[in-house]
Write a protein that holds these residues in place. Structure first.
Motif, PDB file in Angstrom:
ATOM      1  N   UNK A 135       2.423  -9.340 100.488  1.00  0.00           N
ATOM      2  CA  UNK A 135       2.082  -9.409  99.061  1.00  0.00           C
ATOM      3  C   UNK A 135       3.195 -10.054  98.249  1.00  0.00           C
ATOM      4  N   UNK A 136       4.450  -9.738  98.584  1.00  0.00           N
ATOM      5  CA  UNK A 136       5.575 -10.380  97.889  1.00  0.00           C
ATOM      6  C   UNK A 136       5.531 -11.888  98.161  1.00  0.00           C
ATOM      7  N   UNK A 137       5.265 -12.233  99.411  1.00  0.00           N
ATOM      8  CA  UNK A 137       5.207 -13.636  99.825  1.00  0.00           C
ATOM      9  C   UNK A 137       4.130 -14.407  99.053  1.00  0.00           C
ATOM     10  N   UNK A 138       2.969 -13.778  98.873  1.00  0.00           N
ATOM     11  CA  UNK A 138       1.861 -14.499  98.228  1.00  0.00           C
ATOM     12  C   UNK A 138       1.924 -14.467  96.696  1.00  0.00           C
ATOM     13  N   UNK A 139       2.612 -13.467  96.122  1.00  0.00           N
ATOM     14  CA  UNK A 139       2.579 -13.313  94.659  1.00  0.00           C
ATOM     15  C   UNK A 139       3.823 -13.837  93.939  1.00  0.00           C
ATOM     16  N   UNK A 142       9.723 -19.292  95.362  1.00  0.00           N
ATOM     17  CA  UNK A 142      11.084 -19.831  95.324  1.00  0.00           C
ATOM     18  C   UNK A 142      12.130 -18.909  95.920  1.00  0.00           C
ATOM     19  N   UNK A 143      13.363 -19.080  95.440  1.00  0.00           N
ATOM     20  CA  UNK A 143      14.481 -18.275  95.967  1.00  0.00           C
ATOM     21  C   UNK A 143      14.374 -16.822  95.528  1.00  0.00           C
ATOM     22  N   UNK A 144      13.681 -16.580  94.413  1.00  0.00           N
ATOM     23  CA  UNK A 144      13.413 -15.198  93.987  1.00  0.00           C
ATOM     24  C   UNK A 144      12.591 -14.488  95.068  1.00  0.00           C
ATOM     25  N   UNK A 145      11.542 -15.168  95.528  1.00  0.00           N
ATOM     26  CA  UNK A 145      10.699 -14.603  96.598  1.00  0.00           C
ATOM     27  C   UNK A 145      11.519 -14.385  97.876  1.00  0.00           C
ATOM     28  N   UNK A 146      12.299 -15.375  98.270  1.00  0.00           N
ATOM     29  CA  UNK A 146      13.087 -15.265  99.514  1.00  0.00           C
ATOM     30  C   UNK A 146      14.019 -14.054  99.480  1.00  0.00           C
ATOM     31  N   UNK A 177      28.242 -20.935  94.182  1.00  0.00           N
ATOM     32  CA  UNK A 177      28.227 -20.993  92.713  1.00  0.00           C
ATOM     33  C   UNK A 177      28.645 -22.378  92.210  1.00  0.00           C
ATOM     34  N   UNK A 178      29.314 -23.146  93.062  1.00  0.00           N
ATOM     35  CA  UNK A 178      29.699 -24.510  92.675  1.00  0.00           C
ATOM     36  C   UNK A 178      28.590 -25.522  92.996  1.00  0.00           C
ATOM     37  N   UNK A 179      28.047 -25.423  94.218  1.00  0.00           N
ATOM     38  CA  UNK A 179      27.140 -26.458  94.727  1.00  0.00           C
ATOM     39  C   UNK A 179      25.687 -26.263  94.284  1.00  0.00           C
ATOM     40  N   UNK A 180      25.211 -25.023  94.360  1.00  0.00           N
ATOM     41  CA  UNK A 180      23.860 -24.665  93.907  1.00  0.00           C
ATOM     42  C   UNK A 180      22.717 -25.385  94.637  1.00  0.00           C
ATOM     43  N   UNK A 181      22.937 -25.825  95.867  1.00  0.00           N
ATOM     44  CA  UNK A 181      21.838 -26.433  96.631  1.00  0.00           C
ATOM     45  C   UNK A 181      20.971 -25.308  97.200  1.00  0.00           C
ATOM     46  N   UNK A 182      19.798 -25.668  97.703  1.00  0.00           N
ATOM     47  CA  UNK A 182      18.905 -24.683  98.313  1.00  0.00           C
ATOM     48  C   UNK A 182      19.592 -23.925  99.427  1.00  0.00           C
ATOM     49  N   UNK A 222      25.962 -19.784  86.834  1.00  0.00           N
ATOM     50  CA  UNK A 222      25.457 -20.796  87.767  1.00  0.00           C
ATOM     51  C   UNK A 222      23.942 -20.789  87.933  1.00  0.00           C
ATOM     52  N   UNK A 223      23.330 -19.631  87.756  1.00  0.00           N
ATOM     53  CA  UNK A 223      21.894 -19.535  88.041  1.00  0.00           C
ATOM     54  C   UNK A 223      21.134 -18.999  86.841  1.00  0.00           C
ATOM     55  N   UNK A 224      19.825 -19.096  86.901  1.00  0.00           N
ATOM     56  CA  UNK A 224      19.036 -18.573  85.784  1.00  0.00           C
ATOM     57  C   UNK A 224      17.733 -17.972  86.299  1.00  0.00           C
ATOM     58  N   UNK A 225      16.936 -17.469  85.375  1.00  0.00           N
ATOM     59  CA  UNK A 225      15.626 -16.926  85.724  1.00  0.00           C
ATOM     60  C   UNK A 225      15.710 -15.619  86.496  1.00  0.00           C
ATOM     61  N   UNK A 226      14.609 -15.273  87.156  1.00  0.00           N
ATOM     62  CA  UNK A 226      14.533 -13.994  87.867  1.00  0.00           C
ATOM     63  C   UNK A 226      15.418 -13.974  89.111  1.00  0.00           C
ATOM     64  N   UNK A 227      15.686 -15.159  89.695  1.00  0.00           N
ATOM     65  CA  UNK A 227      16.596 -15.230  90.842  1.00  0.00           C
ATOM     66  C   UNK A 227      17.972 -14.710  90.421  1.00  0.00           C
TER      67      UNK A 227
END
Length: 317
Positions: A135-139, A142-146, A177-182, A222-227
């Protein structure tokens, strides 16, 4: 360090009888419900529900739902779930409601132990015939889900700490925190979700030494949103869980014009664990007591029920 304890000389049959009288009468006697259900520990409340079923052939939760309304109903019904079932119930509604309640997912998954997560997943499967991780996977996405998926595995190491890998982990976090890549985001959440609490204490200290910055400030920059909110919640819960919940309660009471669901969920879920500590942190940090702020914003039987769970003293007004 909770506020609700097992009551001595407990008599579930007498309590069930009193509840039956309060619920079956012409007008529901809400004070009786508050007096009994907020003053018994969870295992005692479950025994009362059993006695109630034997006595009346009815389900207590169903009768509470039918006789009560609004937020007062949510409190009284919420008290009747075992802790793992209550977490499962809250997660289900957060994932399957009209809008996804990300903050509820964060509060629960960032703060529970491996054992609590295991029990919550079992309860979720039993109650809703669904797999929590699916359910977490489907709802979510992004990185928040992961990160949520990682936490929901409940595989955090326990008790292990190694100073040499703490330096390596701190370097990886600093780089993330510097690079911020996936890839860096993945490394960041892997460390925060899987290292033991003792290990992460050392990692945060090393991070401060390397970067001259607190890990929370770095994540916020470095980051924003729910992640970002989830990562910060994990760090805060590892450092001091009562402080995290005091902060969440303060926001729920003041930022959203009293976000009832959050207040109810935290008070019920922490009532037998650390609500007394949460109250202390709240008073230290915000100057006013939790008791005072609830009294200021809630009213009626709803207010009485919340205050009974909060268990304030006269100096808390």
């Amino acid at each position: 360090q909770g506020t609700i304890f097992p009551v001595p000389n407990f008599n579930p049959i007498m309590d069930a009888q009193l509840l039956g009288g309060a619920l079956q009468g012409i007008s529901c006697e809400k004070d009786v419900l508050i007096e009994i259900l907020t003053q018994r520990c969870n295992s005692q409340r479950l025994m009362i529900a059993e006695a109630y079923r034997d006595m009346y052939g009815r389900d207590l939760i169903t009768d509470l739902k039918e006789n009560l309304s609004h937020h007062f109903k949510e409190v009284m019904v919420g008290l009747m779930y075992p802790p793992a079932s209550y977490d499962a119930h809250e997660l289900w509604h957060a994932l399957k409601g009209v809008d996804i309640e990300e903050k509820c997912l964060i509060d629960i998954l960032a703060s529970r132990s491996n054992m609590e997560i295991f029990q919550m997943k079992e309860a979720y499967l039993m109650q809703y015939n669904n797999d929590l991780q699916q359910d977490i996977d489907s709802e979510t996405s992004g990185h928040f889900r992961d990160t949520l998926m990682n936490l929901a595995q409940g595989t955090r190491m326990e008790g292990y700490a190694d100073p040499s890998t703490a330096v390596q982990d701190a370097m990886i976090l600093w780089e993330a925190c510097q690079q911020k890549t996936g890839e860096h985001k993945n490394m960041l959440q892997m460390i925060l979700c899987n290292r033991s609490h003792q290990q992460l204490w050392m990692v945060f200290q090393e991070f401060q030494n390397i970067s001259g910055q607190d890990i929370v400030d770095a994540i916020n920059e470095c980051y924003d949103g729910y992640f970002q909110e989830l990562l910060v919640a994990i760090v805060l819960c590892i450092r001091d869980k009562p402080s995290y919940f005091a902060y969440r309660l303060y926001n729920a009471i003041h930022d959203f014009g009293f976000h009832n669901k959050t207040v109810i969920r935290i008070l019920i879920a922490r009532s037998e664990i650390d609500l007394m500590n949460i109250r202390q942190r709240y008073k230290e940090r915000y100057g006013k007591s939790l008791f005072h702020d609830i009294k200021h914003f809630a009213s009626g039987h709803y207010e009485s029920a919340l205050l009974a769970i909060c268990a304030g003293d006269t100096e808390d007004y």
